[in-house]
Scaffold this active site. Sequence first.
Site, mmCIF file in Angstrom:
data_model
loop_
_atom_site.group_PDB
_atom_site.id
_atom_site.type_symbol
_atom_site.label_atom_id
_atom_site.label_comp_id
_atom_site.label_asym_id
_atom_site.label_seq_id
_atom_site.Cartn_x
_atom_site.Cartn_y
_atom_site.Cartn_z
ATOM 1 N N GLU A 15 -5.399 -8.647 1.156
ATOM 2 C CA GLU A 15 -6.046 -8.213 2.400
ATOM 3 C C GLU A 15 -7.504 -7.923 2.116
ATOM 4 O O GLU A 15 -7.844 -7.278 1.128
ATOM 5 C CB GLU A 15 -5.454 -6.907 2.955
ATOM 6 C CG GLU A 15 -4.175 -7.050 3.706
ATOM 7 C CD GLU A 15 -3.665 -5.711 4.233
ATOM 8 O OE1 GLU A 15 -4.469 -4.846 4.624
ATOM 9 O OE2 GLU A 15 -2.433 -5.549 4.242
ATOM 10 N N GLU A 19 0.808 -1.218 0.000
ATOM 11 C CA GLU A 19 0.000 0.000 0.000
ATOM 12 C C GLU A 19 0.844 1.273 0.000
ATOM 13 O O GLU A 19 0.789 2.086 0.937
ATOM 14 C CB GLU A 19 -0.926 0.016 1.214
ATOM 15 C CG GLU A 19 -1.882 -1.146 1.262
ATOM 16 C CD GLU A 19 -2.964 -0.984 2.327
ATOM 17 O OE1 GLU A 19 -2.859 -0.061 3.142
ATOM 18 O OE2 GLU A 19 -3.901 -1.780 2.319
#
Length: 486
Positions: A387, A202
């Site tokens: 995720e 991320e």
Amino acid sequence: MSENHGVTRRALAPLLAGAALATTAACGPQDTRDEQPTSRKFPADFQWGAATSAFQIEGSLDADGRGPSIWDVFQKNPANIIDHSTAAVATDSYRRYADDVALLAGANMSAYRFSISWTRVLPDGAGVVNDKGLDYYSRLTDALLEKKILPYATLFHWDLPQALYLKGGWANRDTAKRLADYSALIADKLGDRIKNFIILNEAAVHTVVGHLLGTQAPGLKDANLLGPVTHHQNLGQGMAIQAMRAHRKDLHIGTTMALMPVRSIGSWWDLKDGLPAMAFDQVWNGAYLDPLLKGSYPFAARQFVDKFVKDGDLAITKQPIDFLGVNYYSPSYIKFDKTNPSYIGPALPPKGVPLDAFGREIDASGLGEVLTRLRDDYGNPTVFITENGCADPLSKDDAVISDDFRIDYLRRHLEVVKLAMERGSPIRGYFVWTMVDNWEWDSGYTAKFGMVAMNRTNGARATKASYAWMKALAKSGVLAPEQRTA
Ligand code: GCO
């Protein structure tokens, strides 16, 4: 501490929308019925796993020669963390990794995504190697493989070595090279047994939340950093992929992005809100997808990265990858905001969209949107959902053991995954965030995303209902339909 505090302190820019975000308690349910896949059976080789990151679980921050990262420094200031906690113990996984592996095996997981702490291996970020730190990951890997659980190791999950930060961190182009050296070292030392690597986690969150909003490490609020921090992460990622491949030919290398569909609150023809939404999409998604998969930056991102892009850089950022990791939690809503110099303002989702305890909208259709976009606009890469998950209600001190809301959340998102597979997206696995309730960054221990609760006094683990649900799913590969209680 108010629930809204949790939301506003937390990461994602579009969620900084204010008090109305604090209205709902848990992760569901959603009223509208989504389109269902034709078959609920996943392929036999589909990977089922859980995801974690080093700083959120390991604890033992000073053990065996580990060096400080920017998160070590950031959490030392209690004002930075909602509950003033630290990650000194977290889930104690540095000492209790065997318990983690037993839980994964007990849930029939075939894969585990964890991250390697850069400063356990290289306490100063570069130079002298700390063998004891490497040994930890070696032991963890062996324990996983013994249970036939495939390790997926993330190399950088936001915990930049403090020594590199003091030299400018990601604003310094040299950090890209340091990432490549560290990645090559890991390929060398652990690549005999770990075959699946994720370079960055991320990067968009690290850029925006760490360097613009300042609510995560390194806690900076400087719009001038948007350009160099974005580009140097992309550059470092490309260099790391090249370096790892030069060391070993048998690795599967990918990277993980926080992909969010960005939705304007206006009608489709309303450019007033539409243009800021398009710009935000390019800053959040395109600024990382495009340099990797297309070798370019989208228009809005060019406005701040161009100054830092040197000749040849885009040939480095564009690397063939073996898979793209997709982290998905929610879409984001954007509106025109004249008080913001970028005119990009966070907006509330339409009425009726439920929020999870973390303030994130529960909307599995956004995951479908992301997967369609990867299929149609980005060459349809192999995908792992690296995720996905939701938090227990923040107001509770104790974890919710009967977490039916989490089962509902996971099931809805997996329906979307299966549907996307039927429509041509090569999705090879799904990792729940997360196994054991852990230290959720600036939210400390207040946000619990686990399928397993942990007693913070004695470390004892207690499985939640979602754990049993995942265990059954990973065994059968068949996604049970919604159970409606009368
Ligand atoms: C992220 C990180 C995780 C979080 C998880 C829950 O997406 O922020 O990858 O470290 O803990 O997403 O918020």
